[in-house]
Design a protein around this motif. Structure first.
Motif, PDB file in Angstrom:
ATOM      1  N   GLN A 216      45.336   5.032-109.780  1.00  0.00           N
ATOM      2  CA  GLN A 216      44.287   4.906-108.479  1.00  0.00           C
ATOM      3  C   GLN A 216      44.262   5.379-107.129  1.00  0.00           C
ATOM      4  OE1 GLN A 216      43.891   0.274-106.509  1.00  0.00           O
ATOM      5  NE2 GLN A 216      42.844   0.762-108.005  1.00  0.00           N
ATOM      6  N   LYS A 217      46.117   6.111-107.219  1.00  0.00           N
ATOM      7  CA  LYS A 217      46.168   6.373-105.498  1.00  0.00           C
ATOM      8  C   LYS A 217      45.310   8.185-105.998  1.00  0.00           C
ATOM      9  CE  LYS A 217      50.696   3.294-104.771  1.00  0.00           C
ATOM     10  NZ  LYS A 217      52.185   3.546-104.890  1.00  0.00           N
ATOM     11  N   ILE A 218      46.114   8.177-107.005  1.00  0.00           N
ATOM     12  CA  ILE A 218      45.791   9.501-106.681  1.00  0.00           C
ATOM     13  C   ILE A 218      44.131   9.663-106.647  1.00  0.00           C
ATOM     14  CG2 ILE A 218      45.066  11.363-108.636  1.00  0.00           C
ATOM     15  CD1 ILE A 218      47.783  10.480-110.216  1.00  0.00           C
ATOM     16  N   ALA A 219      43.061   8.400-107.274  1.00  0.00           N
ATOM     17  CA  ALA A 219      41.839   8.891-106.921  1.00  0.00           C
ATOM     18  C   ALA A 219      41.474   9.025-105.804  1.00  0.00           C
ATOM     19  CB  ALA A 219      40.760   8.135-107.995  1.00  0.00           C
ATOM     20  N   SER A 220      42.127   7.825-104.863  1.00  0.00           N
ATOM     21  CA  SER A 220      42.094   8.325-103.205  1.00  0.00           C
ATOM     22  C   SER A 220      42.470   8.830-103.075  1.00  0.00           C
ATOM     23  CB  SER A 220      43.081   6.704-102.926  1.00  0.00           C
ATOM     24  OG  SER A 220      42.291   5.195-103.857  1.00  0.00           O
ATOM     25  N   MET A 221      42.977   9.607-103.385  1.00  0.00           N
ATOM     26  CA  MET A 221      43.755  10.953-102.414  1.00  0.00           C
ATOM     27  C   MET A 221      43.430  12.152-102.581  1.00  0.00           C
ATOM     28  SD  MET A 221      46.285  10.060 -99.954  1.00  0.00           S
ATOM     29  CE  MET A 221      46.377  11.997 -99.490  1.00  0.00           C
ATOM     30  N   GLU A 222      42.550  12.835-103.759  1.00  0.00           N
ATOM     31  CA  GLU A 222      42.158  13.585-103.885  1.00  0.00           C
ATOM     32  C   GLU A 222      40.276  13.310-103.272  1.00  0.00           C
ATOM     33  OE1 GLU A 222      41.046  12.502-108.088  1.00  0.00           O
ATOM     34  OE2 GLU A 222      42.004  13.774-108.941  1.00  0.00           O
ATOM     35  N   GLU A 223      39.630  11.786-102.704  1.00  0.00           N
ATOM     36  CA  GLU A 223      38.661  12.300-101.826  1.00  0.00           C
ATOM     37  C   GLU A 223      39.343  12.482-100.133  1.00  0.00           C
ATOM     38  OE1 GLU A 223      35.717   8.904 -99.880  1.00  0.00           O
ATOM     39  OE2 GLU A 223      36.262   8.448-101.540  1.00  0.00           O
ATOM     40  N   VAL A 224      40.379  11.874-101.021  1.00  0.00           N
ATOM     41  CA  VAL A 224      40.385  12.449 -98.049  1.00  0.00           C
ATOM     42  C   VAL A 224      41.110  14.018 -98.530  1.00  0.00           C
ATOM     43  CG1 VAL A 224      43.273  11.990 -97.005  1.00  0.00           C
ATOM     44  CG2 VAL A 224      41.983  10.244 -98.544  1.00  0.00           C
ATOM     45  N   VAL A 225      41.715  14.686 -99.446  1.00  0.00           N
ATOM     46  CA  VAL A 225      42.142  15.667 -99.663  1.00  0.00           C
ATOM     47  C   VAL A 225      40.463  15.764 -99.544  1.00  0.00           C
ATOM     48  CG1 VAL A 225      42.460  17.835-101.100  1.00  0.00           C
ATOM     49  CG2 VAL A 225      43.737  16.044-100.841  1.00  0.00           C
ATOM     50  N   MET A 226      39.106  16.346-100.297  1.00  0.00           N
ATOM     51  CA  MET A 226      37.943  16.869 -99.495  1.00  0.00           C
ATOM     52  C   MET A 226      37.548  17.030 -99.188  1.00  0.00           C
ATOM     53  SD  MET A 226      35.800  15.499-103.477  1.00  0.00           S
ATOM     54  CE  MET A 226      34.690  15.904-102.634  1.00  0.00           C
ATOM     55  N   VAL A 227      37.253  15.651 -98.020  1.00  0.00           N
ATOM     56  CA  VAL A 227      37.245  15.533 -96.392  1.00  0.00           C
ATOM     57  C   VAL A 227      37.501  16.270 -95.805  1.00  0.00           C
ATOM     58  CG1 VAL A 227      37.109  13.665 -94.270  1.00  0.00           C
ATOM     59  CG2 VAL A 227      36.233  13.358 -96.532  1.00  0.00           C
ATOM     60  N   HIS A 228      38.981  16.523 -95.554  1.00  0.00           N
ATOM     61  CA  HIS A 228      39.936  17.843 -95.014  1.00  0.00           C
ATOM     62  C   HIS A 228      39.746  18.544 -95.425  1.00  0.00           C
ATOM     63  CE1 HIS A 228      42.033  14.114 -93.802  1.00  0.00           C
ATOM     64  NE2 HIS A 228      43.120  14.429 -92.925  1.00  0.00           N
ATOM     65  N   GLU A 229      39.314  19.523 -96.425  1.00  0.00           N
ATOM     66  CA  GLU A 229      39.150  20.573 -97.241  1.00  0.00           C
ATOM     67  C   GLU A 229      37.544  20.932 -96.392  1.00  0.00           C
ATOM     68  OE1 GLU A 229      39.383  20.218-100.871  1.00  0.00           O
ATOM     69  OE2 GLU A 229      40.841  21.241-101.401  1.00  0.00           O
ATOM     70  N   ALA A 230      36.587  20.233 -96.307  1.00  0.00           N
ATOM     71  CA  ALA A 230      35.003  20.713 -95.480  1.00  0.00           C
ATOM     72  C   ALA A 230      35.986  20.732 -94.449  1.00  0.00           C
ATOM     73  CB  ALA A 230      33.965  19.511 -96.220  1.00  0.00           C
ATOM     74  N   GLU A 231      36.673  19.806 -93.585  1.00  0.00           N
ATOM     75  CA  GLU A 231      36.574  20.163 -92.052  1.00  0.00           C
ATOM     76  C   GLU A 231      37.694  21.408 -92.038  1.00  0.00           C
ATOM     77  OE1 GLU A 231      36.522  19.600 -87.811  1.00  0.00           O
ATOM     78  OE2 GLU A 231      35.790  18.918 -89.830  1.00  0.00           O
ATOM     79  N   PHE A 232      38.826  21.573 -92.883  1.00  0.00           N
ATOM     80  CA  PHE A 232      39.092  23.258 -92.640  1.00  0.00           C
ATOM     81  C   PHE A 232      38.077  24.127 -92.391  1.00  0.00           C
ATOM     82  CE2 PHE A 232      41.220  26.584 -94.509  1.00  0.00           C
ATOM     83  CZ  PHE A 232      41.944  26.808 -92.910  1.00  0.00           C
ATOM     84  N   GLU A 233      36.785  23.938 -93.356  1.00  0.00           N
ATOM     85  CA  GLU A 233      36.133  25.219 -93.604  1.00  0.00           C
ATOM     86  C   GLU A 233      35.619  25.156 -92.840  1.00  0.00           C
ATOM     87  OE1 GLU A 233      33.692  24.899 -97.483  1.00  0.00           O
ATOM     88  OE2 GLU A 233      35.925  24.588 -98.838  1.00  0.00           O
ATOM     89  N   ALA A 234      34.597  24.334 -92.356  1.00  0.00           N
ATOM     90  CA  ALA A 234      34.118  24.748 -90.881  1.00  0.00           C
ATOM     91  C   ALA A 234      34.595  24.837 -89.686  1.00  0.00           C
ATOM     92  CB  ALA A 234      33.204  22.737 -90.879  1.00  0.00           C
ATOM     93  N   ASN A 235      35.692  24.098 -89.777  1.00  0.00           N
ATOM     94  CA  ASN A 235      36.838  24.837 -88.694  1.00  0.00           C
ATOM     95  C   ASN A 235      38.131  24.998 -88.992  1.00  0.00           C
ATOM     96  OD1 ASN A 235      36.871  25.038 -85.947  1.00  0.00           O
ATOM     97  ND2 ASN A 235      37.575  22.840 -85.621  1.00  0.00           N
ATOM     98  N   PRO A 236      38.352  26.321 -88.919  1.00  0.00           N
ATOM     99  CA  PRO A 236      39.343  26.760 -89.248  1.00  0.00           C
ATOM    100  C   PRO A 236      40.592  26.974 -88.829  1.00  0.00           C
ATOM    101  CG  PRO A 236      38.088  28.421 -89.742  1.00  0.00           C
ATOM    102  CD  PRO A 236      36.929  27.454 -89.325  1.00  0.00           C
ATOM    103  N   THR A 237      40.751  26.036 -88.110  1.00  0.00           N
ATOM    104  CA  THR A 237      41.905  26.444 -87.197  1.00  0.00           C
ATOM    105  C   THR A 237      43.606  25.843 -87.854  1.00  0.00           C
ATOM    106  OG1 THR A 237      41.639  23.596 -85.586  1.00  0.00           O
ATOM    107  CG2 THR A 237      40.085  24.862 -85.314  1.00  0.00           C
ATOM    108  N   GLY A 238      44.340  25.986 -86.845  1.00  0.00           N
ATOM    109  CA  GLY A 238      45.473  26.012 -87.096  1.00  0.00           C
ATOM    110  C   GLY A 238      46.380  24.533 -86.920  1.00  0.00           C
ATOM    111  N   MET A 239      45.155  23.956 -86.816  1.00  0.00           N
ATOM    112  CA  MET A 239      45.789  21.865 -86.783  1.00  0.00           C
ATOM    113  C   MET A 239      44.977  20.999 -88.308  1.00  0.00           C
ATOM    114  SD  MET A 239      44.731  19.301 -83.213  1.00  0.00           S
ATOM    115  CE  MET A 239      45.914  19.601 -82.549  1.00  0.00           C
ATOM    116  N   ASN A 240      43.579  22.193 -88.286  1.00  0.00           N
ATOM    117  CA  ASN A 240      43.240  21.291 -89.799  1.00  0.00           C
ATOM    118  C   ASN A 240      43.919  21.926 -90.610  1.00  0.00           C
ATOM    119  OD1 ASN A 240      41.331  20.506 -87.624  1.00  0.00           O
ATOM    120  ND2 ASN A 240      39.805  21.972 -87.970  1.00  0.00           N
ATOM    121  N   ARG A 241      44.839  23.423 -90.406  1.00  0.00           N
ATOM    122  CA  ARG A 241      44.983  23.981 -91.840  1.00  0.00           C
ATOM    123  C   ARG A 241      47.004  23.121 -92.103  1.00  0.00           C
ATOM    124  NH1 ARG A 241      46.358  28.330 -89.972  1.00  0.00           N
ATOM    125  NH2 ARG A 241      44.786  29.267 -91.186  1.00  0.00           N
TER     126      ARG A 241
END
Length: 261
Positions: A216-241
């Protein structure tokens, strides 16, 4: 009422009446007191199967939140007290633990489990096969909840998975020693088979109590990663990375725990 709608329904298949309370709680803890009081009042006179579900706008414990400020136990104590006093029990769920995302990124990104389904013992006895599933968020910041109410409990056969990290825990050997025993005599094959069944069940219960639901923790963390991946693609700053790498590392840690012999 403003924060809840209660219906009395008739189930045509089981020929029983049950009470359904739909929740849409206020964001403010003080305003939610009115909701808790209404549940207290209903619980005192409840003489039927009772299902309570919806957006409670509060979490149960720290595991139901990711990001943001530390959890204030004072804000959740009234919720816990209400549920326990009303003799309601969480029905569990399948899918991602987080049912709400604040739609923000970077340091303002927060995930919570605000939506849940609860029921009294009578409801669970009437519908022992009930199943709650958290669906994907589509057009909303909340995950829809899908309820399947079955009168009969479907047979569930879950494959046993031995997780590598179990052996590193201090109490693992004690659990094995305590449960690798039999109180009857039989031929070696039957005896060994019964010991294995007993040990598998004990290890599964011990793992969930000690480490929680890893999958269950894996499924939850996968969604969190997806959100941060989308943010990094939209705004590829060092902080987002850096933030993306942090949540990816947490996901990798969970995936490493999932590996089995």
């Amino acid at each position: 009422m403003v924060q809840q709608l209660t219906l009395r329904l008739f189930h045509t298949e089981s020929h029983v009446e049950f009470v359904l309370t739909l929740i849409y709680a206020k964001c403010d803890a003080i305003e939610r007191i009115e909701l808790w009081d209404s549940l207290y009042a209903m619980a005192r006179d409840m003489d039927a199967s009772w299902l309570v579900g919806g957006d409670f706008n509060v979490i149960w414990d720290e595991e139901e939140k990711f990001g943001g400020l530390p959890v204030s136990l004072n804000k959740i104590d009234d919720f816990r007290h209400c549920i326990n006093t009303c003799n309601l029990f969480d029905l569990g769920f399948k899918g991602n633990i987080f049912t709400w995302w604040n739609g923000r990124a970077e340091e303002d990104c927060i995930f919570k489990r605000l939506d849940r389904c609860l029921a009294n013992v009578e409801f669970q006895q009437t519908f022992p096969g009930i199943e709650v599933q958290h669906l994907s968020k589509t057009g909303s910041d909340h995950s829809p909840m899908y309820l399947k109410c079955d009168i009969e409990t479907p047979p569930i056969k879950k494959p046993f998975k031995f997780l590598n990290f179990w052996v590193e825990h201090a109490t693992f050997k004690d659990v094995v020693k305590e449960n690798w025993s039999a109180d009857f005599s039989a031929n070696p094959f039957i005896l060994s088979n019964q010991k294995l069944k007993k040990l598998k069940k004990a290890l599964s219960l011990w793992s969930k109590a000690t480490f929680g639901d890893i999958f269950q923790k894996i499924a939850s963390m996968e969604e969190v990663v997806m959100v941060h991946e989308a943010e990094f693609e939209a705004n590829p700053t060092g902080m987002n990375r850096e933030r993306l790498q942090k949540v990816q590392a947490e996901l990798i840690k969970c995936l490493a725990l999932e590996e089995k012999y």
